[in-house]
Design an enzyme around this catalytic site. Structure first.
Site, PDB file in Angstrom:
ATOM      1  N   PHE A   1       8.208   3.128 -12.965  1.00  0.00           N
ATOM      2  CA  PHE A   1       9.043   2.092 -13.565  1.00  0.00           C
ATOM      3  C   PHE A   1      10.109   2.758 -14.432  1.00  0.00           C
ATOM      4  O   PHE A   1       9.858   3.778 -15.084  1.00  0.00           O
ATOM      5  CB  PHE A   1       8.203   1.152 -14.433  1.00  0.00           C
ATOM      6  CG  PHE A   1       7.404   0.125 -13.668  1.00  0.00           C
ATOM      7  CD1 PHE A   1       7.472   0.020 -12.299  1.00  0.00           C
ATOM      8  CD2 PHE A   1       6.574  -0.748 -14.348  1.00  0.00           C
ATOM      9  CE1 PHE A   1       6.732  -0.935 -11.607  1.00  0.00           C
ATOM     10  CE2 PHE A   1       5.831  -1.713 -13.684  1.00  0.00           C
ATOM     11  CZ  PHE A   1       5.909  -1.801 -12.303  1.00  0.00           C
TER      12      PHE A   1
ATOM     13  N   HIS B   1       3.568   8.807  -2.905  1.00  0.00           N
ATOM     14  CA  HIS B   1       3.276   7.963  -4.065  1.00  0.00           C
ATOM     15  C   HIS B   1       2.449   6.764  -3.607  1.00  0.00           C
ATOM     16  O   HIS B   1       1.482   6.399  -4.264  1.00  0.00           O
ATOM     17  CB  HIS B   1       4.582   7.514  -4.710  1.00  0.00           C
ATOM     18  CG  HIS B   1       4.415   6.802  -6.003  1.00  0.00           C
ATOM     19  ND1 HIS B   1       3.796   7.368  -7.092  1.00  0.00           N
ATOM     20  CD2 HIS B   1       4.798   5.548  -6.396  1.00  0.00           C
ATOM     21  CE1 HIS B   1       3.801   6.511  -8.105  1.00  0.00           C
ATOM     22  NE2 HIS B   1       4.392   5.407  -7.705  1.00  0.00           N
TER      23      HIS B   1
ATOM     24  N   CYS C   1       4.797   5.843 -14.214  1.00  0.00           N
ATOM     25  CA  CYS C   1       3.863   6.372 -13.214  1.00  0.00           C
ATOM     26  C   CYS C   1       4.250   7.740 -12.688  1.00  0.00           C
ATOM     27  O   CYS C   1       3.535   8.304 -11.861  1.00  0.00           O
ATOM     28  CB  CYS C   1       3.726   5.377 -12.068  1.00  0.00           C
ATOM     29  SG  CYS C   1       3.187   3.748 -12.631  1.00  0.00           S
TER      30      CYS C   1
ATOM     31  N   LYS D   1      -3.917   6.884  -3.571  1.00  0.00           N
ATOM     32  CA  LYS D   1      -4.151   5.621  -4.284  1.00  0.00           C
ATOM     33  C   LYS D   1      -4.995   4.637  -3.472  1.00  0.00           C
ATOM     34  O   LYS D   1      -5.540   3.690  -4.040  1.00  0.00           O
ATOM     35  CB  LYS D   1      -2.816   4.991  -4.697  1.00  0.00           C
ATOM     36  CG  LYS D   1      -2.074   5.799  -5.759  1.00  0.00           C
ATOM     37  CD  LYS D   1      -0.749   5.162  -6.144  1.00  0.00           C
ATOM     38  CE  LYS D   1      -0.012   5.988  -7.175  1.00  0.00           C
ATOM     39  NZ  LYS D   1       0.484   7.278  -6.645  1.00  0.00           N
TER      40      LYS D   1
ATOM     41  N   GLU E   1       9.613   4.296   0.327  1.00  0.00           N
ATOM     42  CA  GLU E   1       9.120   5.643   0.579  1.00  0.00           C
ATOM     43  C   GLU E   1       9.036   5.948   2.068  1.00  0.00           C
ATOM     44  O   GLU E   1       9.283   7.077   2.499  1.00  0.00           O
ATOM     45  CB  GLU E   1       7.761   5.843  -0.090  1.00  0.00           C
ATOM     46  CG  GLU E   1       7.332   7.290  -0.156  1.00  0.00           C
ATOM     47  CD  GLU E   1       6.139   7.516  -1.067  1.00  0.00           C
ATOM     48  OE1 GLU E   1       5.873   8.690  -1.400  1.00  0.00           O
ATOM     49  OE2 GLU E   1       5.460   6.540  -1.446  1.00  0.00           O
TER      50      GLU E   1
ATOM     51  N   HIS F   1      -4.282   3.015  -8.569  1.00  0.00           N
ATOM     52  CA  HIS F   1      -3.096   3.573  -9.215  1.00  0.00           C
ATOM     53  C   HIS F   1      -3.464   3.933 -10.648  1.00  0.00           C
ATOM     54  O   HIS F   1      -3.644   3.060 -11.498  1.00  0.00           O
ATOM     55  CB  HIS F   1      -1.964   2.555  -9.188  1.00  0.00           C
ATOM     56  CG  HIS F   1      -0.618   3.142  -9.507  1.00  0.00           C
ATOM     57  ND1 HIS F   1      -0.466   4.358 -10.123  1.00  0.00           N
ATOM     58  CD2 HIS F   1       0.643   2.671  -9.283  1.00  0.00           C
ATOM     59  CE1 HIS F   1       0.822   4.609 -10.279  1.00  0.00           C
ATOM     60  NE2 HIS F   1       1.514   3.617  -9.763  1.00  0.00           N
TER      61      HIS F   1
END
Length: 425
Positions: free
Chosen positions: A397, A304, A164, A333, A315, A338
């Site tokens: 990831f 993010h 991502c 998002k 975060e 996402h």
């Protein structure tokens, strides 16, 4: 102290997203602050039957030509976004020196729908039914390859795969190609389209997706106390990057400046972020050092913000710990879902538009933060703000952390000098 040069110029942007398939409809949808999630017929019967697809554009017509039949959906979106960005930059593949033009596109998975269809044909009708185009259509580097062909770009052509964070990694790599002198123009971004039963079922089995099947529009809620997972989306975004003096020489005012990038790896877990955000912190520090900024110089953060328990908690601790002056925070998002490998590039475009327009889009569906989340989140409606310096976070990831530092260009297309001295380890 890091570099204090004028940075790399963003001279063009293009985007194909669930909120719109061009810059203007994308920005309007993002500022509306309403999720684009909806039920999807192709996901019917699955534990999660909704997503944020790209609607409102005929990709085959938009790509045009006879070559469209050999392209997977993610490639078509990448090509449309790339053409938009190049046109926005005032450039033409017919007139540039293609040997000095690079392409870097982040893709996480590639043409998984093509692969799944090929496997079905193999099972049902045998090897003779498998298309000879399966491999070139499904490979992740197909987007970079097809964009290079269409744009007559003969410089380096790369496909970054950091899950991502792939789109943001592509932009960081593009900056390196420019500052090293290997390219004069780089077309960079990300694309992803994996809204298939196989992939959605896999993410659902991991517990990563929101299970609000009765309320798709309310499912993606970054940083909210009652968040329960992300909503999968698709899309593509591309930025045209040039060295700032080169943009000035051809009479182009940069839309923004990419003044720094930072990348670091958690080396902790295949899917979970490091609990104290060690890798993300190093990425932020590297971006600030390269930009020559202090932490207190940052006015805004495009987070993010996946709407998952672990990412949002990490975060939040990162932002509140490094930026006690509480810069504004948004998380696209909530609206877009996402978009995986495309997310970092799409959110880079959003950050550029925030710098240009002095407007921060709201986070969709955020009614209340959990106890202990000390963030200045923009909610309910866009916020007018004079944003001069902003960070865009991307985490993936595999423990990949990428941070992009963007600065507003003044009326003459130049940046202002940041007054601070770096204070982040």
């Amino acid at each position: 102290m890091g570099r204090t040069d004028a940075g790399v110029a963003v001279t063009g942007v293009g985007v194909v997203s669930p909120a719109g398939a061009d810059e203007h409809t994308f920005w309007a949808g993002l500022c509306e602050g309403v999720s684009m999630a909806r039920g999807c017929e192709e996901l019917a019967g699955l534990p999660v039957d909704f997503a944020c697809p790209v609607d409102g554009i005929d990709l085959d017509a938009a790509v045009g030509g006879r070559s469209v039949w050999r392209m997977a959906r993610f490639v078509k979106m990448a090509l449309v976004a790339a053409r938009q960005a190049v046109a926005d930059a005032g450039l033409s593949p017919e007139r540039w020196d293609g040997e000095r033009v690079g392409v870097v596109l982040g893709v996480g998975v590639g043409g998984v729908s093509v692969l799944a269809d090929g496997l079905r044909k193999l099972d049902e009708a045998g090897p003779e039914a498998v298309s000879p185009l399966l491999v070139p259509m499904m490979m992740p580097n197909a987007a970079a390859g097809e964009v290079a062909i269409a744009l007559r770009a003969h410089g380096p052509s790369l496909a970054t795969a950091t899950a991502c964070a792939s789109g943001a990694t592509a932009i960081a790599a593009a900056r390196d190609l420019l500052t090293s002198g290997r390219c004069d123009v780089v077309v960079a971004g990300g694309a992803e389209s994996v809204l298939t039963p196989l992939v959605v079922s896999a993410f659902a089995a991991m517990g990563a997706l929101s299970l609000r099947t009765g309320d798709p529009v309310g499912a993606s809620r970054p940083f909210a106390a009652d968040r329960d997972g992300f909503v999968i989306g698709e899309g593509a975004a591309v930025l045209v990057l040039e060295r700032t003096p080169d943009a000035h020489a051809r009479g182009v005012r940069p839309r923004a400046l990419l003044t720094g990038t930072g990348s670091a790896t958690d080396a902790h877990h295949p899917t979970a972020p490091h609990p104290d955000g060690a890798g993300a912190r190093r990425a932020v520090g590297a971006a600030l050092r390269e930009a020559g900024w202090a932490a207190h110089d940052v006015d805004h953060i495009n987070a993010h913000g996946t709407s998952t328990a672990l990412n949002d908690a990490m975060e939040t601790a990162l932002i509140s710990g490094l930026f006690p002056h509480r810069p504004s925070v948004t998380a696209p998002k909530g609206v877009l879902g996402h978009t995986l490998a495309a997310a970092g590039a799409i959110e880079a475009v959003a950050t550029v538009l925030t710098l240009e327009r002095g407007l921060v889009p709201p986070i969709a569906n955020l009614d209340s933060l959990p106890d202990g989340f000390d963030l200045d989140c923009v909610v309910k409606e866009p916020r007018m703000q004079d944003v001069e310096r902003a960070l865009s976070h991307s985490f993936g990831f595999g423990g990949h952390n990428v941070v992009l530092a963007f600065q507003r260009a003044d009326a003459d297309g130049r940046s202002r000098t940041a007054p601070g001295v770096l204070t982040v380890d």
